[in-house]
Design a protein around this motif. Structure first.
Motif, PDB file in Angstrom:
ATOM      1  N   LEU A   1       0.826  -1.209   0.000  1.00  0.00           N
ATOM      2  CA  LEU A   1       0.000   0.000   0.000  1.00  0.00           C
ATOM      3  C   LEU A   1       0.861   1.261   0.000  1.00  0.00           C
ATOM      4  CD1 LEU A   1      -2.877   1.041  -0.041  1.00  0.00           C
ATOM      5  CD2 LEU A   1      -2.914   0.871   2.446  1.00  0.00           C
ATOM      6  N   ASP A   2       1.924   1.289   0.784  1.00  0.00           N
ATOM      7  CA  ASP A   2       2.833   2.443   0.795  1.00  0.00           C
ATOM      8  C   ASP A   2       3.457   2.670  -0.575  1.00  0.00           C
ATOM      9  OD1 ASP A   2       2.321   2.902   3.477  1.00  0.00           O
ATOM     10  OD2 ASP A   2       4.210   2.047   4.186  1.00  0.00           O
ATOM     11  N   LEU A   3       3.965   1.598  -1.190  1.00  0.00           N
ATOM     12  CA  LEU A   3       4.594   1.714  -2.511  1.00  0.00           C
ATOM     13  C   LEU A   3       3.556   2.093  -3.565  1.00  0.00           C
ATOM     14  CD1 LEU A   3       7.104   1.514  -4.280  1.00  0.00           C
ATOM     15  CD2 LEU A   3       6.732  -0.971  -4.396  1.00  0.00           C
ATOM     16  N   TYR A   4       2.372   1.544  -3.466  1.00  0.00           N
ATOM     17  CA  TYR A   4       1.271   1.851  -4.385  1.00  0.00           C
ATOM     18  C   TYR A   4       0.963   3.346  -4.355  1.00  0.00           C
ATOM     19  CZ  TYR A   4      -3.545   1.372  -6.267  1.00  0.00           C
ATOM     20  OH  TYR A   4      -4.697   1.473  -6.997  1.00  0.00           O
ATOM     21  N   GLN A   5       0.845   3.898  -3.155  1.00  0.00           N
ATOM     22  CA  GLN A   5       0.507   5.313  -3.020  1.00  0.00           C
ATOM     23  C   GLN A   5       1.657   6.221  -3.452  1.00  0.00           C
ATOM     24  OE1 GLN A   5      -0.751   5.316   1.071  1.00  0.00           O
ATOM     25  NE2 GLN A   5      -2.866   4.830   0.524  1.00  0.00           N
ATOM     26  N   LYS A   6       2.899   5.810  -3.244  1.00  0.00           N
ATOM     27  CA  LYS A   6       4.054   6.623  -3.659  1.00  0.00           C
ATOM     28  C   LYS A   6       4.263   6.588  -5.166  1.00  0.00           C
ATOM     29  CE  LYS A   6       6.719   5.907   0.567  1.00  0.00           C
ATOM     30  NZ  LYS A   6       7.815   5.135   1.167  1.00  0.00           N
ATOM     31  N   THR A   7       3.940   5.467  -5.793  1.00  0.00           N
ATOM     32  CA  THR A   7       4.278   5.265  -7.200  1.00  0.00           C
ATOM     33  C   THR A   7       3.223   5.777  -8.159  1.00  0.00           C
ATOM     34  OG1 THR A   7       5.538   3.295  -6.558  1.00  0.00           O
ATOM     35  CG2 THR A   7       4.987   3.528  -8.890  1.00  0.00           C
ATOM     36  N   PHE A   8       1.957   5.583  -7.823  1.00  0.00           N
ATOM     37  CA  PHE A   8       0.893   5.894  -8.766  1.00  0.00           C
ATOM     38  C   PHE A   8       0.125   7.129  -8.317  1.00  0.00           C
ATOM     39  CE2 PHE A   8       1.762   1.372  -8.999  1.00  0.00           C
ATOM     40  CZ  PHE A   8       2.040   1.241 -10.353  1.00  0.00           C
TER      41      PHE A   8
ATOM     42  N   GLY B   1      -8.383 -12.410 -17.475  1.00  0.00           N
ATOM     43  CA  GLY B   1      -9.419 -12.685 -18.448  1.00  0.00           C
ATOM     44  C   GLY B   1      -9.250 -14.124 -18.886  1.00  0.00           C
ATOM     45  N   GLU B   2     -10.097 -14.554 -19.812  1.00  0.00           N
ATOM     46  CA  GLU B   2      -9.994 -15.935 -20.283  1.00  0.00           C
ATOM     47  C   GLU B   2      -8.678 -16.178 -21.016  1.00  0.00           C
ATOM     48  OE1 GLU B   2     -13.441 -17.073 -22.503  1.00  0.00           O
ATOM     49  OE2 GLU B   2     -14.788 -16.282 -20.971  1.00  0.00           O
ATOM     50  N   LYS B   3      -8.276 -15.235 -21.842  1.00  0.00           N
ATOM     51  CA  LYS B   3      -7.067 -15.420 -22.649  1.00  0.00           C
ATOM     52  C   LYS B   3      -5.972 -14.428 -22.302  1.00  0.00           C
ATOM     53  CE  LYS B   3      -9.590 -17.324 -26.544  1.00  0.00           C
ATOM     54  NZ  LYS B   3      -9.912 -17.201 -27.963  1.00  0.00           N
ATOM     55  N   LEU B   4      -6.324 -13.321 -21.682  1.00  0.00           N
ATOM     56  CA  LEU B   4      -5.363 -12.252 -21.412  1.00  0.00           C
ATOM     57  C   LEU B   4      -5.217 -12.010 -19.923  1.00  0.00           C
ATOM     58  CD1 LEU B   4      -6.469  -9.504 -23.978  1.00  0.00           C
ATOM     59  CD2 LEU B   4      -4.590 -11.111 -24.212  1.00  0.00           C
ATOM     60  N   ILE B   5      -4.058 -11.464 -19.567  1.00  0.00           N
ATOM     61  CA  ILE B   5      -3.825 -10.984 -18.209  1.00  0.00           C
ATOM     62  C   ILE B   5      -3.474  -9.507 -18.306  1.00  0.00           C
ATOM     63  CG2 ILE B   5      -2.348 -11.124 -16.174  1.00  0.00           C
ATOM     64  CD1 ILE B   5      -1.932 -14.083 -16.819  1.00  0.00           C
ATOM     65  N   LEU B   6      -4.185  -8.695 -17.557  1.00  0.00           N
ATOM     66  CA  LEU B   6      -3.885  -7.266 -17.474  1.00  0.00           C
ATOM     67  C   LEU B   6      -2.873  -7.061 -16.354  1.00  0.00           C
ATOM     68  CD1 LEU B   6      -4.360  -4.212 -17.981  1.00  0.00           C
ATOM     69  CD2 LEU B   6      -6.324  -4.377 -16.417  1.00  0.00           C
ATOM     70  N   LEU B   7      -1.712  -6.534 -16.699  1.00  0.00           N
ATOM     71  CA  LEU B   7      -0.740  -6.107 -15.693  1.00  0.00           C
ATOM     72  C   LEU B   7      -1.207  -4.727 -15.265  1.00  0.00           C
ATOM     73  CD1 LEU B   7       1.899  -6.578 -14.140  1.00  0.00           C
ATOM     74  CD2 LEU B   7       3.125  -5.634 -16.107  1.00  0.00           C
ATOM     75  N   ASP B   8      -2.044  -4.710 -14.243  1.00  0.00           N
ATOM     76  CA  ASP B   8      -2.736  -3.480 -13.859  1.00  0.00           C
ATOM     77  C   ASP B   8      -1.798  -2.499 -13.168  1.00  0.00           C
ATOM     78  OD1 ASP B   8      -5.004  -1.947 -13.925  1.00  0.00           O
ATOM     79  OD2 ASP B   8      -5.996  -2.950 -12.256  1.00  0.00           O
ATOM     80  N   TYR B   9      -0.962  -3.000 -12.270  1.00  0.00           N
ATOM     81  CA  TYR B   9       0.021  -2.163 -11.573  1.00  0.00           C
ATOM     82  C   TYR B   9       1.302  -2.968 -11.404  1.00  0.00           C
ATOM     83  CZ  TYR B   9      -4.005   0.712 -10.381  1.00  0.00           C
ATOM     84  OH  TYR B   9      -5.123   1.500 -10.450  1.00  0.00           O
ATOM     85  N   PHE B  10       2.425  -2.293 -11.568  1.00  0.00           N
ATOM     86  CA  PHE B  10       3.738  -2.914 -11.401  1.00  0.00           C
ATOM     87  C   PHE B  10       4.657  -1.841 -10.837  1.00  0.00           C
ATOM     88  CE2 PHE B  10       8.016  -3.899 -12.983  1.00  0.00           C
ATOM     89  CZ  PHE B  10       8.155  -5.220 -12.581  1.00  0.00           C
ATOM     90  N   ALA B  11       5.306  -2.140  -9.716  1.00  0.00           N
ATOM     91  CA  ALA B  11       6.181  -1.135  -9.107  1.00  0.00           C
ATOM     92  C   ALA B  11       7.336  -1.803  -8.375  1.00  0.00           C
ATOM     93  CB  ALA B  11       5.392  -0.272  -8.128  1.00  0.00           C
ATOM     94  N   ILE B  12       8.475  -1.156  -8.465  1.00  0.00           N
ATOM     95  CA  ILE B  12       9.674  -1.538  -7.724  1.00  0.00           C
ATOM     96  C   ILE B  12      10.030  -0.340  -6.837  1.00  0.00           C
ATOM     97  CG2 ILE B  12      12.135  -2.143  -7.905  1.00  0.00           C
ATOM     98  CD1 ILE B  12      10.299  -4.366  -8.948  1.00  0.00           C
ATOM     99  N   SER B  13      10.390  -0.619  -5.597  1.00  0.00           N
ATOM    100  CA  SER B  13      10.788   0.456  -4.677  1.00  0.00           C
ATOM    101  C   SER B  13      11.905   1.282  -5.300  1.00  0.00           C
ATOM    102  CB  SER B  13      11.288  -0.123  -3.353  1.00  0.00           C
ATOM    103  OG  SER B  13      10.253  -0.725  -2.658  1.00  0.00           O
TER     104      SER B  13
END
Length: 168
Positions: free
Chosen positions: A15-22, A62-74
Motif C-alpha cells: 500500500l505504501d509503494l502503491y501510493q508513492k508510485t501511482f 481474463g480468459e485469454k489475457l492478463i492485465l498487468l494493472d500495476y507494477f512497481a519496484i521500490s
C-alpha cells in the motif's frame, strides 16, 4: 529473486509503494483490489530480493489475457535490472498467456521500460477517467475484444462507460 502471492503481512509495504508510485487519479481504491483478489478476479504478487520485499505486481485475469494493472519496484532498487528480472519471472509464471497493460501517455520512462522488456505497441488507445492510455502487449497483435472481457470482469456490464476505445 522470487515472486509469491502477497499475504496480509505484506499489505503495508504494498500500500505504501502503491501510493508513492501511482498518482491518485490513476489509482483504484485498494479495498476494491483486495475484494477482487478475494473473488479470484485479481492477484497481488510480492516481488522479493533475498527475502526482502522490493516491489509488487497486480494482475487482472481474463480468459485469454492478463492485465498487468500495476507494477512497481521500490525507488531504492530501481536501476539495478530488478524490475526487468521480476517482469520476466512474472511472465514465466503465466507463459501460456498474453499480457497487456495500460500506459499513460504522459508517463516518463515506463513505456520504454516495458518495450525493452518484451512488450509491443499495439496502436490501441483507450480513455479511462479522462486519461488517454496506450495499450501495450506481450504479443505484436492485441485483440481488443479479449481486452474487453477483462474490463467486463473488472467493471461489470457497464465497463464501456468506464473504458472507451479511442480512435487515433
Amino acid at each position: 529473486m522470487d515472486i509469491c502471492t502477497a499475504g496480509s503481512l505484506d499489505k503495508k509495504f504494498i500500500l505504501d509503494l502503491y501510493q508513492k508510485t501511482f498518482p491518485l487519479k490513476g489509482r483504484q481504491e485498494f479495498s476494491l483490489i483486495e475484494r477482487r483478489t478475494a473473488m479470484g478476479e485479481m492477484e497481488i504478487l510480492l516481488i522479493r530480493e533475498e527475502r526482502k520485499p522490493i516491489g509488487f505486481a497486480i494482475l487482472a485475469y481474463g480468459e485469454k489475457l492478463i492485465l498487468l494493472d500495476y507494477f512497481a519496484i521500490s525507488e531504492r532498487y530501481r536501476g539495478q535490472n530488478l524490475g526487468s528480472a521480476a517482469l520476466e519471472l512474472i511472465r514465466e509464471l503465466y507463459d501460456d498467456r498474453q499480457f497487456f497493460l495500460e500506459n499513460a501517455e504522459s508517463e516518463d520512462g515506463s513505456k520504454f521500460f516495458f518495450l525493452r522488456n518484451g512488450f509491443f505497441e499495439t496502436g490501441i488507445h483507450v480513455e479511462q477517467g479522462g486519461d488517454c492510455l496506450e495499450l501495450l502487449s506481450t504479443q505484436p497483435r492485441l485483440n481488443f475484444e479479449e481486452c474487453e472481457q477483462v474490463y467486463r470482469s473488472l467493471f461489470g456490464t457497464n465497463y464501456r462507460e468506464i473504458v472507451k476505445l479511442v480512435n487515433k
